[in-house]
Each structure stands twice: as structure tokens, then as C-alpha cells.
Design an enzyme around this catalytic site. Structure first.
Site, PDB file in Angstrom:
ATOM      1  N   THR A  71     -27.135  -8.318   8.755  1.00  0.00           N
ATOM      2  CA  THR A  71     -27.855  -7.895   7.557  1.00  0.00           C
ATOM      3  C   THR A  71     -26.892  -7.313   6.538  1.00  0.00           C
ATOM      4  OG1 THR A  71     -29.817  -7.436   8.866  1.00  0.00           O
ATOM      5  CG2 THR A  71     -29.701  -6.418   6.691  1.00  0.00           C
TER       6      THR A  71
ATOM      7  N   GLN B 176      -4.786  -3.927  -2.358  1.00  0.00           N
ATOM      8  CA  GLN B 176      -4.289  -2.981  -3.356  1.00  0.00           C
ATOM      9  C   GLN B 176      -4.171  -3.609  -4.742  1.00  0.00           C
ATOM     10  OE1 GLN B 176      -3.864   0.218  -2.953  1.00  0.00           O
ATOM     11  NE2 GLN B 176      -4.117   0.326  -0.729  1.00  0.00           N
TER      12      GLN B 176
ATOM     13  N   ASN C  67       0.798  -1.219   0.000  1.00  0.00           N
ATOM     14  CA  ASN C  67       0.000   0.000   0.000  1.00  0.00           C
ATOM     15  C   ASN C  67       0.834   1.274   0.000  1.00  0.00           C
ATOM     16  OD1 ASN C  67       0.542  -1.144   2.671  1.00  0.00           O
ATOM     17  ND2 ASN C  67      -0.409   0.704   3.474  1.00  0.00           N
TER      18      ASN C  67
ATOM     19  N   SER D  35     -11.068  -4.903  -0.328  1.00  0.00           N
ATOM     20  CA  SER D  35     -11.804  -3.784   0.249  1.00  0.00           C
ATOM     21  C   SER D  35     -12.313  -2.888  -0.868  1.00  0.00           C
ATOM     22  CB  SER D  35     -10.902  -2.970   1.181  1.00  0.00           C
ATOM     23  OG  SER D  35     -11.615  -1.921   1.781  1.00  0.00           O
ATOM     24  N   GLY D  36     -13.606  -2.553  -0.843  1.00  0.00           N
ATOM     25  CA  GLY D  36     -14.219  -1.789  -1.919  1.00  0.00           C
ATOM     26  C   GLY D  36     -13.776  -0.347  -2.001  1.00  0.00           C
ATOM     27  N   HIS D  37     -13.501   0.283  -0.852  1.00  0.00           N
ATOM     28  CA  HIS D  37     -13.245   1.726  -0.893  1.00  0.00           C
ATOM     29  C   HIS D  37     -11.871   2.076  -1.459  1.00  0.00           C
ATOM     30  CE1 HIS D  37     -10.451   2.580   2.556  1.00  0.00           C
ATOM     31  NE2 HIS D  37     -10.876   1.404   2.956  1.00  0.00           N
TER      32      HIS D  37
ATOM     33  N   CYS E 270      -3.224   4.686   7.785  1.00  0.00           N
ATOM     34  CA  CYS E 270      -3.675   4.101   9.048  1.00  0.00           C
ATOM     35  C   CYS E 270      -2.808   4.527  10.223  1.00  0.00           C
ATOM     36  CB  CYS E 270      -3.686   2.577   8.944  1.00  0.00           C
ATOM     37  SG  CYS E 270      -4.803   1.983   7.657  1.00  0.00           S
TER      38      CYS E 270
END
Length: 764
Positions: free
Chosen positions: A254, A196, A166, A216-218, A345
Site C-alpha cells: 500500500t 544527494q 554524501n 530519497s525524500g528525506h 550511516c
């Protein structure tokens, strides 16, 4: 009033904006497909169909085959789930009994995201496995050491590696890595962090022996809060979240259907199943080369922290010699360019553990800037970024922090005068420029600042009168002789750099040597004690009044200089303090050669109020023998350890400050409306200030010139002052220093410009 410029976002490895089409899909799902996928009615069935369409799109892109693909909240959950599943299986595998072997280990790449080693340690302890957790070394190009894997792999319960780093964009040779792992241990579980890699590397997961792969989608234009975990067919699995049994019992809760709808848009683009397309690999390579060319044009020299041959084209990690990562980030932020110093992070801007693991020099690690973009970027955005980078660096040239370049420069520069403070790891260096004659002195030069000082002197065309140390330093080497040689400064000096051809004048009954700087004079006062060669240098105006004094380590903010070095004398220090107080008085600004707690400056009045020992000396309530005894006890609290910074003052008794008042958007505007005397001090550096918008009641007082402001603006002590910077960090540090020094109405803007927004930024 200038209008705010558009934002250029180059921090895609931290997160990406949501594509408009993806945002629309999420909104449509919230408005029309709001059913619970677990419900059996038509609305629920429609929601479930969308969820499965997203899963199929992911399967197609990832080549997951018969493997499971579970939706998660993001990469961290996927990493936790994979590690927990593998370690429980390893613990319960009594036939192998590897967990009982003292050689059992858990391996991870040394440049892995911190979520991986921290999760390994956590679950290793919680599950009672207690295997060794070992980092797999990397070479200077970030490639994992396959020999290390061969040596330790036979005892590995789980091996965690990364597809794409990353911070650097370095990718691993997954086929070669697989051969090394499976040759050493066919049974070891293998997790590959693919966060990545999504959309950047071709992945056919089912064709590999990878057991787990989180996504990870974002990181690729989907919203935050959605991710995926691939689990190889037959790999053990333990649910990390138990409950209602959603996702076939693999992950309860959910489902986040709006985020899945957005993710499907991205996956369809990757699969070629949408009208829109991402830029291809060759185009992305060209974009990175354009950015490199712009950076080189802007800064003259940059150093790449990774090879372009084994890194994805959307990541560029570089350093600018002579500048810390924070300085470049602050500059870019002022120009509305968003970049990172490394992993998002970590909240502190420090050296990069990734670059440290790669064996790069420490300065590159501490100066690293990560510039990253996504495959949806276009030519016009790259061109705008290149133009903005060049313009931002131009402000450094105007401030004489970069070498001037006729091709990029309009020839203008911001004239420099007065007092500047530079710092490096708690040590201070001072530059003073006499305004009329443009003559200058450098006090206590630091090696790390040599190029910056040389650049300023040459660019500003200053007449350098002297480079002087206030004493022989024990914690670092002076680069005085190097500066003198490179600037061609002639004339005989003593070992501290004090010129031999000075005149002698009288200062309050004492004869002192004086060096002329225009219509001012720098006088030398002998002040031994901290070291036997310690001196104080006081600046006098044309009327002979003391403006400020460079006191070395005789007095530090919050402390008296230590006197237990072999070349120290506590008795001499006692006499020096009394002489300095007589000549300088209570209120003269004292400028030390160390500032460990970001106090910047002090004076005898402030120090005596906070230090009973000093107060007793200056007030005549303590004789020399008593001082020697009590000072020895204070110095005894210092414990120098090998490899650590030598402290030049003991902080056994320090005063405390009151809480600094904080302003928000609304309260700052109210203050400026209600109080015509209130001032906003923008404490960013001049090159940052030049790139941003401000109005008449905001003045620029950067941290490097805070001492000069205090020395030249004594009336400001009684005015309401509100300090502001990029994020609120520097403004709080400066506000605390001013409050400690006796400013009566000091405050700062919490969050700085980052939270004020354009409306208030243009008004304050």
C-alpha cells in the site's frame, strides 16, 4: 538558571527537517485523503490522483521522459531494486554469456555510499553470479578514474556511480562519465545514485543512458520513508517487493500517500509551481563562503577536504588541525550546533573511507567534519550559525586549546591546575600543574599532542620544569626534545629528560633524586625491567606524602608491563615491583604510559586483586625464579605483527566489572530529590561544559582530569555519583573505570544529554 539556546542544524546531508508546508500536506492527506489508491471508490480515486500528481511533478523535475518512476521507501530500497534487476538480467542474458567469463566484474565508485558495494556483494553471491566486485579509484578531488573504466568496462555487467557524494558534496561530470562508460561497454547497465543530487544538480535523465537512478525524500525536506526509483525505458526490471501488484506490478505494498503528499510540496517548489522558492545557486555559494569565513575566524586555520569547484554549495567538509572529528562534534553539540563527522550511516566516529579513497592524509580523514545545509535555509539562519560557531570556538580559547586572538578574545582564560591525561591510540601523556607556583611537568610526551601541549603551556603562562619520559618507548617516538627546544627549556638532562640539578632526599629509607615544583616534589625511582632505563616518578606533597606516581609501562591497568624486549629484564622487573610497592603502598594512584582499555589509572591494591601473579609477588609468595618463568608464559601470549601497535603489556588475566547502573530522566530526578549527597559529574571537557547549562549539584570532571579528581577527592568514593556526557558513551567508559577502581555507588545517564532533554539538563 540559563535558558536553552535554539538549535542550529547543519547536517542536511544526513536528513532534513520536514518543511512546514510539506508536514501540513502530509497531515491533510492523513485527515482527508486517507483512501487506498488501489480502491475504486471516490475516496480511493482521490488518493490515486494525488499519487499521480506527485509522480508527474517528479517526472517534470527529473526529465524522466518515457522512463518509469516508481515510489519506494527510500534510497536503500531503490539501490537494492536497481542492482537486483540489473544482475538478474545479466545472469539470464545467455547470448552475451558474460557471467561465465572470469573477467566479468561489477564496478562501483570507491567513494560510493556503503549501501552500493554491500548490495553488490550480497546479490552477486545470492544470485550465484560470482563476478569480481571492483572499486573505481578516484583522484584527490574525488573524480572517478575514467582510464580504470576504460580498462575494465568491457567486462562490466553493472557500473554504479554517484552523482553527488554524501560526505564531500563532490559531483561527477556525468556527460564525461557517460562517454567513458559507453565507449567501453554500450551494453553494461549503469546505476547512478542521485540521492544527494535532488534539488542540487540539473537532471534530464531521459536524455542520458542511465538505466537506474534512486532518490530519497528525506534528504530534501520530505518525511523519511518515501523515495523514488527511475528506470530507463527498456531497462530490465525485477520487482524487489512482490504482493498486491501496486505501482503497476513494479512495487507492491500500500502506497505511502501522506509522504507522497509532502514530497509533492518539495517537488512543486523545485519546479517553480509553488509560491515558496528555494535559494538559488549563487545564494547557496555565498552561504558556504560565509560559513568558511566564520570557521576560519573561529579556529584560525581550517583545511578543506574537497575542492569548492566540483562540489555542490550546500556541503562543506573540513578539518581543524590538532582536533579530532569527535572533539569538534562534541564542541558543536554543546553549543547546539548539529554537524556530522561524515556519513550518518556509520555509528562509529573513525576515519572517512571517502577521504581515504581520495588520498588525503590520515589526520584529515580522522578529523573530518561535514557541515551541510539545505536550499530552504535563509540569511538569518546562516548568520546565526556563523555567530554560534565563533562563540563555540571561543570556549576553546578560554581552555587554552586554541591560540588566543585579540580580535575574538575577551582576554579571560580558565586557570589550569592539577593532573591532566592526554591519549593517542592507547598511549598516554600526562601534564601536571602545581597550583600555587604554576610550575608544570610533562610526562611521556606524544608527537601527536605537541601543538596542544605547546598551546597550553604558553596560553596558561606556566613555568615548565621538565619534560620527562618514563622509559625509552618502543611503539612510538618521544617528541621531548622538540618540546624542550620550542619552549626554550634550558638545563642539562639525561636521555629521558630528567634534570641534572636535582637534590637528593630520603623516601622511606631510600635515597632518591627530587625536582621541586612549588611546595611539592617530583622524585625519581629507578624501576628497570620493562626496559633497562625504566623509571617511576612519584609526586610528593609538602609533607612528603605520595600523591600519585607515573609508572610508565611497569604497571598498566589490568597488566604488568611486558619484559621480553631485548632491553628488558624480567628479574629486574620482579625487584622493581617490590621496591615500588614498598615506596608507594597499596593505595597510591598509578599513572601508566599506556591505557589500552580505557581504565585511566590503577593502584597496587586493584591490580593485585585482579592479577594473581602480581599478588604473589607483592605478598612474598613467589620468588624471582618462579616469577621469571610465569612471566615468560604471560609474555608469550603477545604476538607482534608488522604494521600493528606494539602492546606493552600482556592481558592474560583481567578482572571483570559489575554492570554499571543506568539512570533515565525520571530516575535521575528522583535520586537528586531523595539523596542530598548524590552528585552529578559532567565528564565532558571544560569547553563543552562552559557552553551548556548546569546547576550547583553538577560538577565538571572531564575524562582528561578524571585521574586528578580521584587523586584529590578520596571522599568521593563513598558518595553516589552519576556521570553524564553528551551521548552516554564517555560517561559509561568513565563509570566502568571508577567501578573497577572501587567506587561503591557509581552510575551514569544512559543516552546523556541527548536523551535527557532541556528540562532535565537544566536540573542536572
Amino acid at each position: 538558571m540559563k535558558q536553552s539556546q535554539s538549535l542550529i542544524y547543519l547536517d542536511a546531508n544526513a536528513t532534513t527537517p520536514v518543511l512546514p508546508a510539506a508536514a501540513k500536506a502530509a497531515m491533510d492527506a492523513m485527515e482527508h485523503l486517507y483512501g487506498n489508491p488501489s480502491s475504486s471508490h471516490i475516496t480511493g480515486l482521490q488518493a490515486k490522483a494525488l499519487m499521480e500528481q506527485t509522480r508527474q511533478a517528479a517526472r517534470k523535475h527529473l526529465g524522466s521522459g518515457a522512463g518509469k518512476l516508481v515510489f519506494t521507501s527510500g534510497a536503500t530500497e531503490g539501490i537494492q531494486t536497481a542492482i537486483l534487476s540489473a544482475l538478474i538480467a545479466a545472469r539470464d542474458n545467455s547470448s552475451a554469456n558474460k557471467t561465465a567469463d572470469e573477467r566479468a566484474c561489477l564496478l562501483y565508485g570507491a567513494t560510493e555510499h556503503k549501501a552500493v558495494p554491500e548490495s553488490l556483494r550480497h546479490w552477486n553471491k545470492v544470485l550465484g553470479i560470482n563476478a569480481r566486485v571492483l572499486a573505481i579509484p578516484v583522484d584527490r578531488e574525488g573524480r572517478l578514474d575514467l582510464d580504470f573504466i576504460a580498462a575494465h568496462g568491457a567486462y562490466a555487467l553493472l557500473i554504479c556511480t554517484m552523482a553527488v557524494n554524501n560526505e564531500t558534496g563532490v559531483y561527477q561530470d556525468l556527460p564525461a562519465l557517460e562517454r567513458a562508460i559507453r565507449s567501453a561497454n554500450p551494453q553494461a547497465f549503469w546505476m547512478v545514485d542521485c540521492v544527494q543530487a535532488l534539488g542540487k544538480l540539473p537532471l534530464e535523465l531521459a536524455a542520458t543512458s542511465i538505466d537506474y537512478a534512486p532518490f530519497s525524500g528525506h534528504k530534501l525536506y520530505a518525511p523519511k520513508g518515501i523515495g523514488m526509483l527511475y528506470i530507463r525505458d527498456g531497462a530490465p526490471f525485477t520487482p524487489f517487493i512482490a504482493g498486491g501488484g501496486q505501482e503497476g506490478g513494479l512495487r507492491s505494498g500500500t502506497e505511502n500517500l501522506p509522504a507522497m503528499a509532502a514530497l509533492k510540496v518539495v517537488l512543486d517548489m523545485l519546479n517553480g509551481d509553488a509560491n515558496d522558492r528555494f535559494a538559488d545557486h549563487a545564494t547557496l555559494i555565498n552561504y558556504r563562503l560565509k560559513l568558511i569565513a566564520a570557521l576560519q575566524s573561529a579556529f584560525g586555520e581550517i583545511v578543506l577536504n574537497h575542492s569548492l569547484n566540483n562540489s555542490v554549495p550546500t556541503t562543506l567538509n573540513f578539518a581543524v588541525p590538532g582536533f579530532s572529528s569527535k572533539e569538534i562534534m562534541d564542541l558543536f553539540d554543546a553549543a547546539d550546533i548539529r554537524v556530522s563527522s561524515g556519513s550518518a550511516c556509520s555509528s562509529k566516529v573513525t576515519g572517512s573511507f571517502v577521504l581515504d579513497a581520495m588520498g588525503l592524509p590520515r589526520w584529515q580523514s580522522e578529523s573530518a567534519i561535514r557541515l551541510s545545509f539545505g536550499p530552504a535555509i535563509c540569511d538569518s539562519e546562516i548568520d546565526a550559525a556563523c555567530e554560534r560557531i565563533i562563540r563555540a570556538a571561543g570556549s576553546l580559547r578560554h581552555s587554552c586549546l586554541l591560540a588566543r586572538d585579540s580580535k575574538l578574545d575577551d582576554g579571560s582564560r580558565t586557570p589550569l591546575s592539577g593532573l591532566l591525561q592526554f591519549k593517542d591510540d592507547g598511549a598516554c601523556c600526562w601534564l601536571y600543574v602545581e597550583p600555587q607556583s604554576r610550575s608544570a611537568v610533562i610526562i611521556d610526551p606524544l608527537p601527536a599532542l605537541e601543538q596542544r601541549l605547546l598551546g597550553i603551556i604558553r596560553c596558561q603562562e606556566l613555568t615548565l620544569r621538565a619534560v620527562v619520559d618514563t622509559h625509552g618507548h618502543g611503539d612510538h617516538s618521544s617528541n621531548r626534545e622538540g618540546l624542550v627546544a620550542k619552549l626554550g627549556l634550558n638545563g642539562e638532562t639525561d636521555h629521558l629528560g630528567w634534570p641534572a640539578d636535582c637534590e637528593t632526599i630520603e623516601l622511606q629509607g631510600c635515597h632518591v633524586e627530587a625536582l621541586s615544583l612549588g611546595n611539592q616534589q617530583l622524585v625519581r625511582i629507578e624501576s628497570p625491567g620493562h626496559t633497562d632505563d625504566s623509571i617511576t616518578l612519584a609526586m610528593l606533597d609538602s609533607a612528603g606524602k605520595v600523591l600519585f606516581a607515573f609508572v610508565g609501562d611497569t604497571v598498566l591497568p589490568g597488566s604488568i608491563g611486558r619484559s621480553n624486549f631485548p632491553q628488558s629484564s624480567t628479574g629486574a622487573l620482579y625487584q622493581s615491583l617490590k621496591i615500588m610497592h614498598k615506596l608507594l603502598g597499596n593505595d597510591t594512584l598509578l599513572l601508566s604510559s599506556h591505557d589500552y582499555h580505557n581504565d585511566f589509572f590503577t593502584n597496587f591494591a586493584v591490580e593485585a586483586a585482579q592479577n594473581p601473579l602480581l599478588a604473589a609477588v607483592l605478598g612474598g609468595a613467589m620468588d624471582q625464579a618462579q616469577f621469571v618463568s610465569e612471566k615468560a608464559a604471560m609474555d608469550a601470549t603477545l604476538n607482534d605483527k608488522a604494521g600493528e601497535t606494539i602492546m606493552c603489556g600482556a592481558y592474560s588475566q583481567c578482572g571483570s566489572t559489575k554492570g554499571v547502573k543506568e539512570y533515565s530522566t525520571d530516575s535521575l530526578e528522583q535520586l537528586l530529590r531523595d539523596n542530598s549527597d548524590a552528585l552529578v559529574l559532567d565528564i565532558r571537557e571544560p569547553h563543552e561544559y562552559e557552553l551548556s547549562h548546569r546547576e550547583s549539584r553538577c560538577i565538571n570532571v572531564p575524562l582528561t582530569r578524571l585521574a586528578g579528581f580521584v587523586a584529590s577527592e578520596p571522599q568521593a568514593r563513598s558518595k553516589p555519583l552519576v556521570l553524564i556526557c553528551r551521548s552516554g558513551s564517555r560517561s559509561l567508559v568513565a563509570a566502568r573505570a571508577l567501578e573497577r577502581f572501587g567506587f561503591s555507588a557509581i552510575a551514569h545517564v544512559a543516552g546523556g544529554y541527548a536523551l535527557l532533554g532541556n528540562r532535565t539538563r537544566n536540573a542536572a
